[in-house]
Motif scaffolding. Sequence first.
Motif, PDB file in Angstrom:
ATOM      1  N   ALA A   1      -8.587   3.564  -6.066  1.00 52.31           N
ATOM      2  CA  ALA A   1      -8.139   3.276  -4.699  1.00 52.31           C
ATOM      3  C   ALA A   1      -8.815   2.021  -4.155  1.00 52.31           C
TER       4      ALA A   1
ATOM      5  N   GLY B   1       0.169   7.158  -6.214  1.00 55.64           N
ATOM      6  CA  GLY B   1      -1.012   8.014  -6.126  1.00 55.64           C
ATOM      7  C   GLY B   1      -0.659   9.456  -5.826  1.00 55.64           C
TER       8      GLY B   1
ATOM      9  N   TRP C   1     -10.683   8.454  -8.879  1.00 62.30           N
ATOM     10  CA  TRP C   1      -9.740   8.252  -7.777  1.00 62.30           C
ATOM     11  C   TRP C   1     -10.281   7.210  -6.796  1.00 62.30           C
ATOM     12  N   ILE C   2     -11.562   7.323  -6.468  1.00 57.80           N
ATOM     13  CA  ILE C   2     -12.160   6.403  -5.494  1.00 57.80           C
ATOM     14  C   ILE C   2     -12.172   4.977  -6.045  1.00 57.80           C
TER      15      ILE C   2
ATOM     16  N   LEU D   1       0.824  -1.206   0.000  1.00 57.58           N
ATOM     17  CA  LEU D   1       0.000   0.000   0.000  1.00 57.58           C
ATOM     18  C   LEU D   1       0.856   1.253   0.000  1.00 57.58           C
TER      19      LEU D   1
ATOM     20  N   THR E   1      -7.551  -1.180  -6.131  1.00 56.54           N
ATOM     21  CA  THR E   1      -6.155  -1.455  -5.767  1.00 56.54           C
ATOM     22  C   THR E   1      -6.062  -2.059  -4.374  1.00 56.54           C
ATOM     23  N   THR E   2      -6.809  -1.486  -3.436  1.00 51.37           N
ATOM     24  CA  THR E   2      -6.769  -1.991  -2.058  1.00 51.37           C
ATOM     25  C   THR E   2      -7.285  -3.419  -1.981  1.00 51.37           C
TER      26      THR E   2
ATOM     27  N   VAL F   1      -2.543   1.579 -10.626  1.00 51.08           N
ATOM     28  CA  VAL F   1      -2.140   2.891 -10.104  1.00 51.08           C
ATOM     29  C   VAL F   1      -1.149   3.579 -11.048  1.00 51.08           C
TER      30      VAL F   1
ATOM     31  N   ALA G   1       1.926   1.762  -3.569  1.00 48.27           N
ATOM     32  CA  ALA G   1       0.807   2.242  -4.377  1.00 48.27           C
ATOM     33  C   ALA G   1       0.464   3.686  -4.030  1.00 48.27           C
ATOM     34  N   ALA G   2       0.520   4.021  -2.749  1.00 49.05           N
ATOM     35  CA  ALA G   2       0.218   5.393  -2.336  1.00 49.05           C
ATOM     36  C   ALA G   2       1.241   6.377  -2.887  1.00 49.05           C
TER      37      ALA G   2
END
Length: 216
Positions: A196, A106, A192-193, A99, A199-200, A175, A102-103
């Motif tokens: 996210a 982002g 975006w939502i 994460l 991906t999560t 991402v 990935a963040a």
Amino acid sequence: MSETITPTPPAHAAVPAPATAADAVWAAAEADAPVPAAGPADVLCGSARVAAGMLMAWAVIAVVIGLACPGAARGWLGFPFTGVPNQLGQAWSILLANLRLAAGVGVAAAVAQLRLLGRPRRAVTAAARLCDTGVALAVLANLAIVGAATGAYGFRMVHAMLPHGPLELAAFALVLSLHLHARRSRLAARTWIAVAAITTVLLVIAALLETYVATV
């Protein structure tokens, strides 16, 4: 007799063309021109192309290492193939590490969007280029390590990346596609939502599979 001099109109300076497609879009944004929008479907389709490109690069690196120096690569990598403990804490640790990666991508996408939204050009441009460089280096480093490991250890490495590896590839391709679209298109909040959330979910399932299902 006096000579009549006809004034010559001043020549207009040529405006340099943007160096890249992203620069063209950013220039249009600064001029208040319409900038194309990208939705979740665009990012999802782009992720397939990103994943295909990453797989091709991985395969090329694996073949080169496998033919040129597999023994040296094994000595340098030193993978023990001991697996991971079947514990929830281990799955949580794997998930957090993925994460964070990935963040980071982002954040780079968000900085690119700031430039599209017309924020102060110099600071945001420098930050966007720094983020782009960081993302590119991270992708290249991971491809180099995984590709070299595959070339060095062959099907043993492939087996160690299953069944979680394809899910992690799909998550990071998603991402990365978001980042690429953020550099040239306006992204709505729903995009975006959606990215996210998908991906999560992919990374959660991948972490559980790596902890409780994967064998080496």
